[in-house]
Scaffold this motif. Structure first.
Motif, PDB file in Angstrom:
ATOM      1  N   ILE A  46      97.535  30.172  25.752  1.00 42.11           N
ATOM      2  CA  ILE A  46      98.215  30.143  23.958  1.00 42.11           C
ATOM      3  C   ILE A  46      98.407  31.852  23.425  1.00 42.11           C
ATOM      4  O   ILE A  46      99.100  32.238  22.957  1.00 42.11           O
ATOM      5  N   ASP A  47      97.999  33.040  24.218  1.00 39.79           N
ATOM      6  CA  ASP A  47      97.790  33.842  23.037  1.00 39.79           C
ATOM      7  C   ASP A  47      98.974  34.370  23.542  1.00 39.79           C
ATOM      8  O   ASP A  47     100.207  34.734  23.102  1.00 39.79           O
ATOM      9  N   ASP A  48     100.060  34.259  24.822  1.00 36.07           N
ATOM     10  CA  ASP A  48     101.591  34.913  25.371  1.00 36.07           C
ATOM     11  C   ASP A  48     101.967  33.795  24.970  1.00 36.07           C
ATOM     12  O   ASP A  48     103.365  35.132  24.591  1.00 36.07           O
ATOM     13  N   ALA A  49     101.816  33.456  24.869  1.00 38.00           N
ATOM     14  CA  ALA A  49     102.990  32.001  24.141  1.00 38.00           C
ATOM     15  C   ALA A  49     103.352  32.454  22.437  1.00 38.00           C
ATOM     16  O   ALA A  49     104.420  32.359  21.780  1.00 38.00           O
ATOM     17  N   SER A  50     101.688  32.748  21.791  1.00 33.94           N
ATOM     18  CA  SER A  50     102.152  33.993  20.315  1.00 33.94           C
ATOM     19  C   SER A  50     103.129  34.783  19.920  1.00 33.94           C
ATOM     20  O   SER A  50     103.646  34.863  19.572  1.00 33.94           O
ATOM     21  N   GLU A 168     108.476  29.046  20.027  1.00 35.72           N
ATOM     22  CA  GLU A 168     107.957  28.275  19.286  1.00 35.72           C
ATOM     23  C   GLU A 168     107.514  27.119  19.690  1.00 35.72           C
ATOM     24  O   GLU A 168     106.947  26.014  19.819  1.00 35.72           O
ATOM     25  N   LEU A 169     108.461  26.788  20.797  1.00 42.30           N
ATOM     26  CA  LEU A 169     108.412  25.188  20.845  1.00 42.30           C
ATOM     27  C   LEU A 169     107.652  25.665  22.661  1.00 42.30           C
ATOM     28  O   LEU A 169     106.553  24.520  23.433  1.00 42.30           O
ATOM     29  N   SER A 170     107.976  26.245  23.712  1.00 45.78           N
ATOM     30  CA  SER A 170     106.806  27.010  24.259  1.00 45.78           C
ATOM     31  C   SER A 170     105.314  27.140  23.895  1.00 45.78           C
ATOM     32  O   SER A 170     104.600  26.245  24.721  1.00 45.78           O
ATOM     33  N   LEU A 171     105.183  28.079  23.055  1.00 51.28           N
ATOM     34  CA  LEU A 171     103.982  27.628  22.443  1.00 51.28           C
ATOM     35  C   LEU A 171     102.885  26.466  22.168  1.00 51.28           C
ATOM     36  O   LEU A 171     102.142  26.013  22.284  1.00 51.28           O
ATOM     37  N   THR A 172     104.200  25.492  21.208  1.00 49.64           N
ATOM     38  CA  THR A 172     103.686  24.030  20.838  1.00 49.64           C
ATOM     39  C   THR A 172     103.034  23.571  22.313  1.00 49.64           C
ATOM     40  O   THR A 172     102.207  22.021  22.515  1.00 49.64           O
ATOM     41  N   THR A 173     104.322  23.723  23.354  1.00 44.96           N
ATOM     42  CA  THR A 173     104.254  23.139  24.963  1.00 44.96           C
ATOM     43  C   THR A 173     102.671  23.786  25.597  1.00 44.96           C
ATOM     44  O   THR A 173     101.899  22.592  26.036  1.00 44.96           O
ATOM     45  N   VAL A 174     102.470  24.841  25.431  1.00 46.18           N
ATOM     46  CA  VAL A 174     101.307  24.917  25.761  1.00 46.18           C
ATOM     47  C   VAL A 174     100.057  24.494  25.015  1.00 46.18           C
ATOM     48  O   VAL A 174      98.892  25.004  25.506  1.00 46.18           O
ATOM     49  N   GLU A 175     100.516  25.372  23.924  1.00 41.77           N
ATOM     50  CA  GLU A 175      98.639  23.955  23.058  1.00 41.77           C
ATOM     51  C   GLU A 175      98.721  22.535  23.349  1.00 41.77           C
ATOM     52  O   GLU A 175      97.467  22.270  23.575  1.00 41.77           O
ATOM     53  N   GLN A 176      99.881  21.798  24.056  1.00 43.51           N
ATOM     54  CA  GLN A 176      99.371  20.262  23.518  1.00 43.51           C
ATOM     55  C   GLN A 176      99.028  19.993  25.267  1.00 43.51           C
ATOM     56  O   GLN A 176      98.003  20.009  25.546  1.00 43.51           O
ATOM     57  N   THR A 177      99.147  21.050  26.128  1.00 42.21           N
ATOM     58  CA  THR A 177      98.880  20.712  27.903  1.00 42.21           C
ATOM     59  C   THR A 177      97.612  22.013  27.743  1.00 42.21           C
ATOM     60  O   THR A 177      96.623  21.061  28.400  1.00 42.21           O
ATOM     61  N   ALA A 178      97.433  22.599  26.992  1.00 43.45           N
ATOM     62  CA  ALA A 178      96.175  23.459  26.292  1.00 43.45           C
ATOM     63  C   ALA A 178      94.956  22.289  26.650  1.00 43.45           C
ATOM     64  O   ALA A 178      93.580  21.432  26.736  1.00 43.45           O
ATOM     65  N   THR A 179      95.082  21.266  25.341  1.00 44.57           N
ATOM     66  CA  THR A 179      94.937  19.972  24.819  1.00 44.57           C
ATOM     67  C   THR A 179      94.722  18.739  25.846  1.00 44.57           C
ATOM     68  O   THR A 179      93.105  18.462  26.234  1.00 44.57           O
ATOM     69  N   ASN A 180      95.538  18.572  26.870  1.00 40.21           N
ATOM     70  CA  ASN A 180      94.902  18.098  27.779  1.00 40.21           C
ATOM     71  C   ASN A 180      94.641  18.536  29.238  1.00 40.21           C
ATOM     72  O   ASN A 180      93.345  17.286  29.547  1.00 40.21           O
ATOM     73  N   ASN A 181      94.478  19.640  29.358  1.00 41.82           N
ATOM     74  CA  ASN A 181      93.712  20.700  30.079  1.00 41.82           C
ATOM     75  C   ASN A 181      92.065  20.134  29.340  1.00 41.82           C
ATOM     76  O   ASN A 181      91.453  19.942  30.955  1.00 41.82           O
ATOM     77  N   MET A 182      91.858  21.116  28.576  1.00 43.08           N
ATOM     78  CA  MET A 182      90.469  20.016  28.438  1.00 43.08           C
ATOM     79  C   MET A 182      90.280  19.003  28.358  1.00 43.08           C
ATOM     80  O   MET A 182      88.843  18.601  28.897  1.00 43.08           O
ATOM     81  N   ILE A 183      90.552  17.895  27.768  1.00 46.27           N
ATOM     82  CA  ILE A 183      90.192  16.446  27.799  1.00 46.27           C
ATOM     83  C   ILE A 183      89.779  16.311  29.490  1.00 46.27           C
ATOM     84  O   ILE A 183      89.181  15.564  29.342  1.00 46.27           O
TER      85      ILE A 183
END
Length: 324
Positions: A46-50, A168-183
């Motif tokens: 997320i930091d890299d994408a930001s 921005e799209l890459s950041l959103t994708t990374v955030e959603q992927t991070a959420t799924n991975n955490m789940i």
């Protein structure tokens, strides 16, 4: 110690279950570490994408406030420089024209050679050509400036805007992927904890079974082997060492000597004379000179067969509590 049952395979089961519990604990620790690693990896992604979004935005600002302005200033400066050169060349042309007019008058009066006159004519021609060349360069430079404003600048602006949207799209994708991975990681941890809990419960159950193979008396007293009766009235054999037991089978009885009961059978012809609460006198063959006061506490609701084979007589089981 009253009874010790053969544990059979319980020791091996306990060992295997302890290994299963250890393995489950290791799985929980691994799942916890995987969850923490996933959390750190997600934060880094997320930091890299930001940062990429920030860089894309800075590139847009640099293009608009620096590169484009410098390009415009470069066009203005070049055109101004060319215009100044045109002015200088025009002044030079005026000087050359004046000199050429004077040289022609001198040449007519034979005070100047034709060679000198020709050289000045060439200087005037060069100055005129230079003015034309400079004016053409100014026209070309203005054309380039117009093309930059009309085509290059909008294209570059849209390109930088597209790069921002991609970041921005890459950041959103990374955030959603991070959420799924955490789940996924959290679910795996919960699953491993549930497995550990199940394995520990099974270990407790097996150990409890092992503990129950040794039966201790709750208090000092008398131990009586349990002898069950068949439906025909016969008695089964007592439990012996090495005998195989079935689930729920009675082994021994621990009678309460402070409250004795007499179990007896009443013929069906006299059952109507017997009912709970009725006081009776009890005599025991081993103590013939003494009788005991008792109270009928139980009368079987249905009769049972007599003890003799082939007998049609029915008897009712009763219990009498000794009051003495």
């Amino acid at each position: 110690l009253l009874v010790e049952l053969d544990p059979g395979s319980l020791k091996e089961r306990i060992l295997n279950q302890e290994l299963a519990v250890t393995s489950a604990k290791n799985s929980v620790i691994k799942a916890q570490n995987d969850l923490e690693i996933q959390r750190l990896r997600n934060q880094q992604n997320i930091d890299d994408a930001s940062i990429n979004v920030r860089f894309a935005t800075l590139d847009m600002e640099k293009f608009k406030k620096s590169d484009a302005e410098l390009k415009r200033e470069d066009f203005v400066g070049s055109i101004t420089n060319l215009a100044n050169q045109v002015k200088e060349s025009q002044e030079q042309m005026a000087i050359s024209e004046a000199k050429l007019k004077w040289y022609r008058e001198l040449e007519e009066k034979k005070f100047l050679s034709k060679m000198s006159l020709r050289e000045e004519e060439l200087n005037l021609s060069k100055a005129q050509n230079n003015v034309m060349k400079l004016r053409h360069s100014i026209k070309m430079m203005r054309g380039e400036s117009d093309a930059y404003e009309k085509y290059v600048y909008p294209k570059s602006e849209q390109n930088f805007a597209s790069l921002i949207k991609q970041a921005e799209l890459s950041l959103t994708t990374v955030e959603q992927t991070a959420t799924n991975n955490m789940i996924t990681a959290t679910t795996d941890l919960d699953t491993q904890k549930q497995k550990l809990s199940l394995e520990e419960e099974q270990l407790i159950e097996v150990k409890d079974q092992m503990n129950k193979t040794r039966i201790y008396a709750p208090s000092p007293g008398l131990v009586v082997y349990h002898v069950s009766e068949s439906r025909y009235g016969s008695s089964s054999a007592m439990i012996e060492k090495g005998a195989t037991l079935r689930k729920g089978q009675d082994i021994i009885n621990l009678p309460n000597l402070s409250q004795m009961l007499v179990s007896l059978k009443v013929h069906e012809s006299r059952i109507n004379q017997v009912k709970p609460g009725l006081f009776v006198q009890v005599r025991i063959d081993t103590i013939p000179d003494r009788s005991f006061k008792g109270e009928i506490t139980f009368v079987a609701p249905v009769p049972s067969a007599a003890e003799r084979w082939g007998s049609n007589k029915k008897v009712f089981k009763c219990e009498v509590a000794i009051k003495d």
